[in-house]
Scaffold this motif. Structure first.
Motif, PDB file in Angstrom:
ATOM      1  N   GLU A 179     -10.929  -6.293  -0.146  1.00  0.00           N
ATOM      2  CA  GLU A 179      -9.989  -6.649  -1.201  1.00  0.00           C
ATOM      3  C   GLU A 179      -8.685  -7.192  -0.618  1.00  0.00           C
ATOM      4  O   GLU A 179      -8.085  -8.128  -1.160  1.00  0.00           O
ATOM      5  CB  GLU A 179      -9.712  -5.430  -2.093  1.00  0.00           C
ATOM      6  N   ILE A 218      -1.852  -1.244  -3.849  1.00  0.00           N
ATOM      7  CA  ILE A 218      -2.892  -0.283  -3.472  1.00  0.00           C
ATOM      8  C   ILE A 218      -2.264   1.103  -3.441  1.00  0.00           C
ATOM      9  O   ILE A 218      -1.180   1.288  -2.859  1.00  0.00           O
ATOM     10  CB  ILE A 218      -3.491  -0.612  -2.085  1.00  0.00           C
ATOM     11  N   ASN A 227     -14.758   3.306   1.603  1.00  0.00           N
ATOM     12  CA  ASN A 227     -13.462   2.979   1.003  1.00  0.00           C
ATOM     13  C   ASN A 227     -12.641   2.094   1.936  1.00  0.00           C
ATOM     14  O   ASN A 227     -11.933   1.183   1.491  1.00  0.00           O
ATOM     15  CB  ASN A 227     -12.681   4.256   0.682  1.00  0.00           C
ATOM     16  N   LEU A 250      -5.505  -1.767  -6.770  1.00  0.00           N
ATOM     17  CA  LEU A 250      -6.642  -1.118  -6.124  1.00  0.00           C
ATOM     18  C   LEU A 250      -6.296   0.360  -5.989  1.00  0.00           C
ATOM     19  O   LEU A 250      -5.358   0.723  -5.278  1.00  0.00           O
ATOM     20  CB  LEU A 250      -6.896  -1.732  -4.742  1.00  0.00           C
ATOM     21  N   TYR A 251      -7.072   1.194  -6.671  1.00  0.00           N
ATOM     22  CA  TYR A 251      -6.746   2.618  -6.805  1.00  0.00           C
ATOM     23  C   TYR A 251      -7.889   3.463  -6.259  1.00  0.00           C
ATOM     24  O   TYR A 251      -9.058   3.244  -6.586  1.00  0.00           O
ATOM     25  CB  TYR A 251      -6.491   2.917  -8.283  1.00  0.00           C
ATOM     26  N   HIS A 281       0.855  -1.188   0.000  1.00  0.00           N
ATOM     27  CA  HIS A 281       0.000   0.000   0.000  1.00  0.00           C
ATOM     28  C   HIS A 281       0.892   1.239   0.000  1.00  0.00           C
ATOM     29  O   HIS A 281       1.719   1.421   0.902  1.00  0.00           O
ATOM     30  CB  HIS A 281      -0.906  -0.001   1.231  1.00  0.00           C
ATOM     31  N   TRP A 297     -11.330  -1.547   1.099  1.00  0.00           N
ATOM     32  CA  TRP A 297      -9.906  -1.871   1.260  1.00  0.00           C
ATOM     33  C   TRP A 297      -9.748  -3.199   1.995  1.00  0.00           C
ATOM     34  O   TRP A 297      -9.000  -4.077   1.558  1.00  0.00           O
ATOM     35  CB  TRP A 297      -9.228  -0.745   2.031  1.00  0.00           C
ATOM     36  N   TRP A 300      -7.557 -11.019  -1.394  1.00  0.00           N
ATOM     37  CA  TRP A 300      -6.319 -11.354  -2.096  1.00  0.00           C
ATOM     38  C   TRP A 300      -5.490 -12.358  -1.290  1.00  0.00           C
ATOM     39  O   TRP A 300      -4.960 -13.329  -1.843  1.00  0.00           O
ATOM     40  CB  TRP A 300      -5.505 -10.085  -2.354  1.00  0.00           C
ATOM     41  N   LYS A 313      -3.014  -7.286  -8.951  1.00  0.00           N
ATOM     42  CA  LYS A 313      -4.237  -6.487  -8.838  1.00  0.00           C
ATOM     43  C   LYS A 313      -3.843  -5.096  -8.386  1.00  0.00           C
ATOM     44  O   LYS A 313      -2.979  -4.936  -7.511  1.00  0.00           O
ATOM     45  CB  LYS A 313      -5.219  -7.107  -7.843  1.00  0.00           C
TER      46      LYS A 313
END
Length: 692
Positions: A682, A631, A675, A661-662, A578, A679, A686, A659
């Motif tokens: 996801e 992320i 959000n 994540l944005y 992240h 977060w 994963w 992956k």
């Protein structure tokens, strides 16, 4: 971060001198105190339902504690903050506000007769007062465009407040015939900071007269024409100001630098403004690092503040400095103490100072005697104490741990005994089964002992084998203490049947200056060996499945994940990074606070022609062989989101499962409820995909 929500009704002001009690919105606040959970395991939704206690303030007579609790309404994706009081000796808390408008920066008026706060219910953030029971809610300021902070003088004759002042010109100011032009013109550094572009304004301090419960008029700008910010951006608050006990002098924190100089320096100073002479004096001239958070002794003869010695080093030892106001003599009170000291609080006679410090991965309260200079630890235990205040025969502080969010505790001065005086989330915690938190000491590759937290799943069975996660801390010099996080929450991670390994690797505070400073200039060195020592030690346990190991982290922890991806020798089966640094060369020239990278990377990459930042993760992509989730957020200006894009793109170019994540509206953190829940879903999804 402080968010002030615009009210639903406009308060009608008859005149600046009048005190009109507001009409409150018919809509009430929101809380989750009666929420019934569907599972005894922690979930993202349960985590975001906890009440967040903050803003604890002890009344001037020491009898009552004022505090706020913020609850998240997940469906509305917003937070509701209300104020509470509780007797300092313990008792039942009383909720004193219950409105849709959030009360910010609550405090006691110096005489203890009123509670003060900021509210935007009149349309802009203004200063309000009310009785300690919440009645007679009254707006007392009407400052154009609102204010961002306030501080009453002890004699109740003045109020200092902060607000933005526009001093720079936009492109539309420069080219008035192009009103629809949308561009910026920059000629120096610091054109953006943390998560916002410079808006052509500067936070200035004003002093206004206060009589009969009202600000008489808009105050005097004591920084008129200065292109500097007080308090410091991005996170400074009114703790960076202090009135002298006689109300004649205001001390404030400011870094009076601009552009490139500002970006490369941590040299903030303490400035004293004299109301009578209208003169400003630099009290810490010649002191090179951060000087901030001044606190006067009860009799006003001495000034205490937090200070760092070296310019440009944001993680330098945080010292407590004392100055004699008559002679100007300064001295370091914490020279023999090999740890950071922060959040100091005077006793009421001025003989002792309480402060908090991270020692061996927990924040404990310490007592400094001005009589003999001794420093002694007052509290102990597997938790963090913060925000200590003196109430006569006891202390009041907030306490958190990896197993519980913040609550207020009363601490006995003589024996260090603790009693909780709030149980904000008792109803939710009683419904949850939490995992054990264990302290382990692991031998590193250079034969040092490293404290590592191990968090076990609820209902842990030593006869089973569990997938295990290495947690990599950010900072890079912020400790893995007994913190409670709403993103990196170890109980939530463990509730999904993972064992969490959280080492206090090299570069973290709490273990002495040498341990803390080792990481500077050595990003890919000993601290990475420390990570591998920790996960290897746990992988040898019979209950850890060494074929199902993952590594996760944010910021410097995200950098660590990228670095490990190219240097892990097939230990890990997946990674999550992240907001991590992927390309150190680009990081140096695209971050905003240049002092951070300049110190930790030992200068710019063009001064290292032989190694080209040999520790940069992008140099090891050829060895990437493991699925990775990345992320990142668009408003992260500390580590720009293109770093995450570069890592994700590299993984996919190599045909690795990946992956991205944005978050277009988040910054270096994830602040909104929905959000945050996304977060977590996801994140765990994963890990489950690759480790279960």
């Amino acid at each position: 971060m402080k968010h002030l929500i615009t009210g639903l009704l406009t308060l009608m002001i008859l005149s600046a001198a009048c005190t009109n009690e507001s009409k409150l919105s018919e809509k009430e606040s929101h809380h989750n105190r009666d929420l019934q959970l569907s599972s005894e395991r922690m979930t993202p939704e349960a985590l975001w339902s906890f009440g967040r206690l903050g803003n604890a303030r002890v009344s001037p007579d020491g009898a009552t504690v004022l505090y706020s609790v913020t609850y998240t309404h997940i469906a509305e994706d917003r937070a509701y903050t209300d104020l509470y009081t509780v007797p300092a000796n313990g008792g039942s808390p009383t909720q004193i506000t219950n409105t849709a408008e959030n009360e910010g920066q609550p405090d006691w008026r110096p005489d203890g007769q009123k509670i003060t706060f900021l509210s935007s219910e009149s349309g802009t953030a203004q200063l309000w007062e009310m009785n300690p029971d919440g009645s007679q809610r009254t707006q007392i300021s009407d400052i154009e465009d609102g204010i961002t902070g306030y501080l009453y003088s002890p004699d109740l004759k003045h109020i200092a407040y902060s607000k933005p002042v526009k001093l720079d010109q936009t492109v539309n100011d420069l080219h008035p015939d192009l009103p629809k032009a949308n561009a910026r013109i920059e000629t120096d550094l610091m054109y953006r900071h943390w998560d916002s572009w410079h808006d052509y304004t500067y936070s200035h301090l004003f002093i206004a007269s206060y009589e009969n419960g009202q600000l008489i008029k808009e105050g005097t700008d004591i920084m008129e024409g200065e292109r500097f910010d007080a308090p410091l951006k991005p996170f400074g608050g009114m703790e960076q100001l202090a009135w002298s006990p006689d109300g004649q002098k205001l001390i404030y924190t400011c870094k009076k630098l601009t552009g490139k100089e500002y970006a490369f320096s941590t040299n903030s100073d303490l400035y004293m403004y004299d109301l009578e002479g209208k003169l400003t004096t630099n009290l810490t001239e010649g002191m090179a690092g951060y000087d901030k958070n001044p606190v006067f002794s009860p009799d006003g003869t001495r000034l205490l503040w937090e200070s760092m010695a070296r310019d440009g080093y944001e993680a330098d030892k945080n010292r407590l400095f004392l100055m004699d106001m008559a002679t100007g003599e300064k001295r370091d009170l914490t020279t023999p103490f090999d740890h950071n000291a922060g959040a100091p609080s005077w006793d009421r006679n001025g003989d002792f100072i309480w402060f908090t410090s991270n020692v061996k991965a927990t924040y404990q309260i310490h007592l400094l005697s001005l009589r003999d200079g001794s420093i002694n630890q007052v509290t102990e235990g597997q938790h963090n104490f913060n925000d200590v205040a003196h109430t006569g025969d006891a202390l009041i502080a907030t306490r958190v741990s990896m197993s519980a969010p913040a609550d207020l505790f009363r601490i006995g001065i003589k024996d260090g005994s603790t009693t909780n005086i709030t149980n904000t989330n008792e109803q939710l915690l009683n419904q949850l089964s939490l995992g054990k938190v264990e302290e382990r000491w692991i031998t590193t590759t250079d034969n040092q002992q490293m404290l590592t937290w191990v968090i076990y799943p609820p209902d842990f069975d030593p006869n089973k084998k569990y997938p295990t996660i290495l947690y990599c801390q950010g900072g890079p010099q912020s400790g893995v203490s007994q913190f409670w996080s709403y993103r990196w929450n170890f109980q939530l991670m463990a509730a999904n049947d993972y064992i969490i390994v959280a080492p206090n690797r090299r570069g973290l505070p709490g273990f002495g200056t040498e341990w803390n400073e080792q990481i500077s200039g050595d990003y890919g060195g000993q601290n990475m060996e420390d990570y591998l020592s920790a996960i290897d030690a746990l992988a040898r346990e019979p209950f850890v499945d060494e074929d199902r190991l993952g590594a996760v982290g944010a910021s410097y922890g995200g950098y660590s994940v990228y670095w490990l991806a190219g240097n892990h020798n097939k230990r890990f089966k997946t990674f999550i990074s992240h907001c991590g640094i992927f390309n150190a060369d680009m990081m140096y020239t695209t971050t905003e606070e240049m002092f951070f990278v300049d110190w930790d990377m030992d200068g710019p990459y063009w001064e290292h022609p032989n190694n080209q930042y040999a520790f940069s993760p992008h140099l090891f992509v050829d060895q990437w062989d493991t699925p990775m989730m990345v992320i990142h957020s668009e408003k992260d200006f500390r580590i720009p989101y293109t770093q995450g894009m570069g890592a994700f793109n590299a993984a996919r170019i190599k045909d690795l499962p990946a992956k991205f994540l944005y978050f277009p509206e988040e910054n270096h953190w994830i602040l909104s409820a929905q959000n945050g829940i996304l977060w977590q879903r996801e994140f765990s999804g994963w890990l489950d995909q690759w480790l279960k």
